[in-house]
Every structure is written in structure tokens, then in C-alpha cells.
Scaffold this active site. Structure first.
Site, PDB file in Angstrom:
ATOM      1  N   GLU A 113       0.810  -1.223   0.000  1.00 42.50           N
ATOM      2  CA  GLU A 113       0.000   0.000   0.000  1.00 42.50           C
ATOM      3  C   GLU A 113       0.839   1.268   0.000  1.00 42.50           C
ATOM      4  OE1 GLU A 113      -2.876  -0.228   3.172  1.00 42.50           O
ATOM      5  OE2 GLU A 113      -3.765  -2.072   2.404  1.00 42.50           O
ATOM      6  N   GLU A 123      -5.372  -8.600   0.703  1.00 44.20           N
ATOM      7  CA  GLU A 123      -6.045  -8.229   1.956  1.00 44.20           C
ATOM      8  C   GLU A 123      -7.515  -7.999   1.653  1.00 44.20           C
ATOM      9  OE1 GLU A 123      -4.472  -4.888   4.184  1.00 44.20           O
ATOM     10  OE2 GLU A 123      -2.411  -5.572   3.867  1.00 44.20           O
TER      11      GLU A 123
HETATM   12  O1  IFM Z   1      -4.257  -2.936   9.193  1.00 43.55           O
HETATM   13  C1  IFM Z   1      -4.210  -2.431   7.899  1.00 43.55           C
HETATM   14  C2  IFM Z   1      -3.000  -2.981   7.162  1.00 43.55           C
HETATM   15  O2  IFM Z   1      -1.812  -2.702   7.814  1.00 43.55           O
HETATM   16  C3  IFM Z   1      -2.933  -2.411   5.769  1.00 43.55           C
HETATM   17  N1  IFM Z   1      -4.191  -2.541   5.077  1.00 43.55           N
HETATM   18  C4  IFM Z   1      -5.380  -2.142   5.761  1.00 43.55           C
HETATM   19  C5  IFM Z   1      -5.451  -2.786   7.132  1.00 43.55           C
HETATM   20  C6  IFM Z   1      -6.731  -2.363   7.858  1.00 43.55           C
HETATM   21  O3  IFM Z   1      -6.765  -0.974   8.038  1.00 43.55           O
END
Ligand code: IFM
Length: 453
Positions: free
Chosen positions: A167, A355
Site C-alpha cells: 500500500e 487483503e
Molecule cells: O491494518 C491495515 C494494514 O496494515 C494495511 N491494510 C489495511 C489494514 C486495515 O486498516
């Protein structure tokens, strides 16, 4: 909408975490401090001044955590490496005890038939590098490439899935533009530089990977968080705001990787703060990747708002849908849409959902030994169906990683948001599989077919 939901036999079913969010013991065995060590120990930066000092104590408990993943039937696990455990001073001297920890973790996973999926950077920059300018210093691409090479050499005989960055949009937006995350800067002029150096570092790492022995059996990519943008109305202003919001969050990080250019909107968004970049940098960033990791949580409905600088767009709440504890709208259809959009815009690169998950209101301690989280069960059911729908429309999706394996440190929000499919009682470090974890396990064991029920 499909009704069979049988995923391919070689589909990866995993969960994801990151180093600072779960490991604890951040300075153990010779590790150096990261920017999160400093940020979280500076009063006022995080909720209740909470830190990752203990977190889920995974540094000590990784073996039982891996055993629990295996019990749930997972065949993959995405985790990140803490750069400052490997290079306490950011570069130069390698801390072999840090390397050993990840080597043991990889071995423990493989012993249980779980495929390790390693992310090299999930936000915890060595403080020593931040002291030299961090992501604002052009030299960081060399530092990151050297660190990457060290890990390719150490683990590449056993790890065959690598991601450079997690990210990068959040690194810049949270860390350099609005300051809610480490290193906590708020500077319009820094943000484009941080982004560009992140992307240069990604390219330099991929280049090193190709030259390493790890490339013989491994694949490398990047994990980006994508949020489909929908206009709040059909007014020209809102449609323009939606275009800018999409460029800022989505295309800013994918166009350079796949096309070697940034979207035209970046100058419109950043004005004089957006520099001209040289062609050699853009060529470095445009290294072919083997896969793309997509982190998807929600969509965004965009409205023109000149007060919201620099993008001049704001999200409009959608009260007709379930809203998570982080105030994100539950909108599974946008997952199908973003997967199709990536295929259409960037071609047939293999995709992984690296994710996907939700924070809901779980109790701090289990009730009669159980944690029932029906909203999260429904979130997973709907999103896995949405992923399958994209596959049935031709998207080459090869795996899914639930965020997160267990409740953990949600950065500046401390321990207040629980994203896990496994509950963590922070007072005792007891793990309890939530009903969402049991459901995900059933999905895995049925190869997805239980999703039709
Ligand atoms: O916890 C975070 C993660 O570190 C990166 N993506 C989003 C998740 C939830 O906010």
C-alpha cells in the site's frame, strides 16, 4: 451471479498480517528501532498512546500461530519482514538474529504445508533511514534494493512469492501528506517525492530479484490498496472529482508500474508540488511484475469539495449499507468491479487479493469461550462470492488472503479495531477462533462451494 463457487484446486487460501502489527518485541535480538517505534512512543500520536511493544507477541508465539493456521486449513500466509530487524542501522551490517527469526518462521510454515508470501515493506522503515530523509531521500532505492537482495538470498530457496511494498498510497497519504501515520509529516511538497521514491524502490527491488537465485522458482509483485470511486451524482463536478480521486488513489500507483507514466491528473491535484520525473526513473519503475496484489476493503462515493485539498473530493457516507467499525461501507460489488477494471486496464497479470476484511465490534474477551461475529462472516461470504464472480468473468485470480489472521495493532488506532478471524485477548494472549475463522475454514475445506449456502 454464480451459484456453484467452486474455486480452482490450486487456489491459495490464506490470511495476512504485518510485522509491527503482530510481532511485539520490536527491539529484540539486536533489532534497530523503526519509525513506528518512535511514532508510537511519542505521546499523542496513537490512541491511548498504544504501541506495538507487545502486540500479539507473535515473535515468541509464531509456532503456535502457524499451527492454528494449519488447523484452519490455510495453504498460504502473507506476512511482512521488519527491515530494522535485518538492518538495525538501515543498511550495512546485517543482524543475523533478525534473519534467523524469519527463516524459522518460513520453515515452520513449510513444515505445515503453508506457502509463505513475503512482503518486504509494510510501513516500518528503520528509524536510522528516516534520520537520513527516509522516503524523501533518493538513495532509499539502493538501501531497499540491498535489503531486498539480502532477503532474496536468505529465504529465496524456500519462499516463492514476494511483494515489494504494501500500500504505497497509505505510506504517502498517511505518512507524508496528512501525518496520521509514521513518520507523521504533513507536507504537500513531500508527498509526490515520497511516492516517487517508493516506486523507484519497488522497481530497484524487482530488478535485483530478477538477478537473484530466488527468481529461479519465485515470483514478485506489489500489493496496492484499490478503492473504486463512484460519483455522488451525475453532475460534471462530481464526475471530475471522481476522476481525480481515482487517479490519486488507484492509478497513481499502477500506471507507473504497467505504463511507466503517472496519470495526467497528478499535476492537476498537486499543482506546482508535482515535479517532472526523468525517463530513467520511469523505466526503472516499469519493471514487469509477475503478479499484482490487491487489498480491497470498501468503495468510495466521491463528491466535489474545493475545501478538501489536494484532491478536492470527499467521500459521501452511504447509510443504506452496513458500515464497519472503521466507518467503511460494506460494498462487495465493487470488489468484482475493481478486479475487472484491473484486467481491462492493465491486462492479464495474475491477481491475488492480498487483503480483505473488516473491523467489527468484538468483545475484548471471549464470551463462554466463543467469539461470534456474524457481520464478519457475512462480509467474507459476500466478498468471496464477489471475487468468484470476477473469476467467472475471466479474471485470473489465484489466491485470497483474509485481513487479518488475528486481531492486531491497527496503527494510530491502537488496539481499538479488531480485524482478525482469530480473536486475541491482549491481557492473556489467548487466541480464540471467531465464527468468521470457522466459516473461512469451511470455505477452504469445501473449495468455496459452501459459499452457495
Ligand atoms: O491494518 C491495515 C494494514 O496494515 C494495511 N491494510 C489495511 C489494514 C486495515 O486498516
Amino acid at each position: 451471479m454464480s451459484d456453484s463457487y467452486r474455486f480452482p484446486d490450486d487456489f491459495l487460501w490464506g490470511s495476512a498480517t504485518s510485522a509491527y502489527q503482530i510481532e511485539g518485541s520490536p527491539l529484540a535480538d539486536g533489532a534497530g528501532p523503526s519509525i513506528w517505534q518512535r511514532f508510537s512512543h511519542t505521546p499523542g500520536n496513537t490512541l491511548l498512546d498504544q504501541t506495538g511493544d507487545i502486540a500479539c507477541d507473535h515473535y515468541q508465539r509464531y509456532e503456535s500461530d502457524v499451527a492454528l493456521m494449519a488447523e484452519l486449513g490455510m495453504n498460504a500466509y502473507r506476512f511482512s519482514i521488519s527491515w530494522s530487524r535485518i538492518f538495525p542501522e538501515g543498511f550495512g551490517r546485517v543482524n543475523s538474529k533478525g534473519v534467523d527469526f524469519y527463516s524459522r518462521l518460513v520453515d515452520a510454515l513449510l513444515a505445515k504445508g503453508i506457502r509463505p508470501n513475503v512482503t518486504l515493506y509494510h510501513w516500518d522503515l528503520p528509524e536510522a533511514l528516516d534520520n537520513r530523509g527516509g522516503w524523501l531521500n533518493r538513495d532509499i532505492s539502493d538501501w531497499f534494493a540491498d535489503y531486498s537482495t539480502t532477503m532474496f538470498d536468505a529465504l529465496g530457496d524456500r519462499v516463492n512469492m514476494w511483494a515489494t511494498l504494501n500500500e504505497p498510497w497509505v505510506v504517502t497519504d498517511g505518512g507524508y501528506l496528512f501525518g496520521a501515520l509514521a513518520p507523521g509529516h504533513s507536507n504537500l511538497f513531500e508527498a509526490p517525492i515520497a511516492t516517487h521514491n517508493l516506486m523507484r524502490s519497488h522497481g530497484a527491488s524487482v530488478e535485483r530479484f530478477r538477478a537473484s537465485a530466488a527468481a529461479a522458482k519465485g515470483k514478485i509483485g506489489i500489493a496496492v490498496n484499490l478503492e473504486p470511486k463512484y460519483p455522488a451524482s451525475d453532475s460534471a463536478e462530481d464526475i471530475e472529482a471522481t476522476r481525480r480521486a481515482d487517479a490519486y488513489m488507484n492509478r497513481q500507483y499502477l500506471d507507473p508500474v504497467f505504463f511507466g507514466t503517472y496519470p495526467d491528473e497528478m499535476r492537476e491535484i498537486f499543482g506546482e508540488a508535482w515535479p517532472e520525473w526523468n525517463e530513467a526513473d520511469m523505466a526503472l519503475i516499469k519493471q514487469p511484475v509477475d503478479f499484482l496484489g490487491i487489498n480491497y476493503y470498501t468503495r468510495n462515493v466521491a463528491k466535489h469539495d474545493p475545501e478538501r485539498k489536494p484532491v478536492c473530493a470527499r467521500g459521501v457516507a452511504q447509510p443504506q449499507h452496513t458500515i464497519t467499525q472503521t466507518e467503511w461501507e460494506v460494498y462487495p460489488a465493487a470488489l468484482t468491479r475493481i478486479l475487472l477494471w484491473v484486467k481491462e486496464r492493465y491486462g492479464d497479470v495474475p491477481l491475488y487479493i492480498t487483503e480483505n476484511g473488516a473491523a467489527f465490534y468484538d468483545p475484548p474477551t471471549p464470551i463462554e469461550g466463543r467469539v461470534e461475529d456474524p457481520l464478519r462472516v457475512e462480509y467474507y461470504r459476500q466478498h468471496l462470492r464477489a471475487a468468484y464472480d470476477a473469476m467467472s468473468q475471466g479474471v485470473d485470480l489465484r489466491g485470497y488472503f483474509a485481513w487479518s489472521f488475528m486481531d492486531n495493532y491497527e496503527w494510530a488506532l491502537g488496539y481499538s479495531k479488531r480485524f482478525g478471524i482469530v480473536h486475541v485477548d491482549y491481557a492473556t494472549q489467548q487466541r480464540t477462533v471467531k465464527s468468521s475463522g470457522r466459516y473461512y475454514s469451511e470455505v477452504i475445506r469445501s473449495q468455496g462451494t459452501v459459499l452457495s449456502e
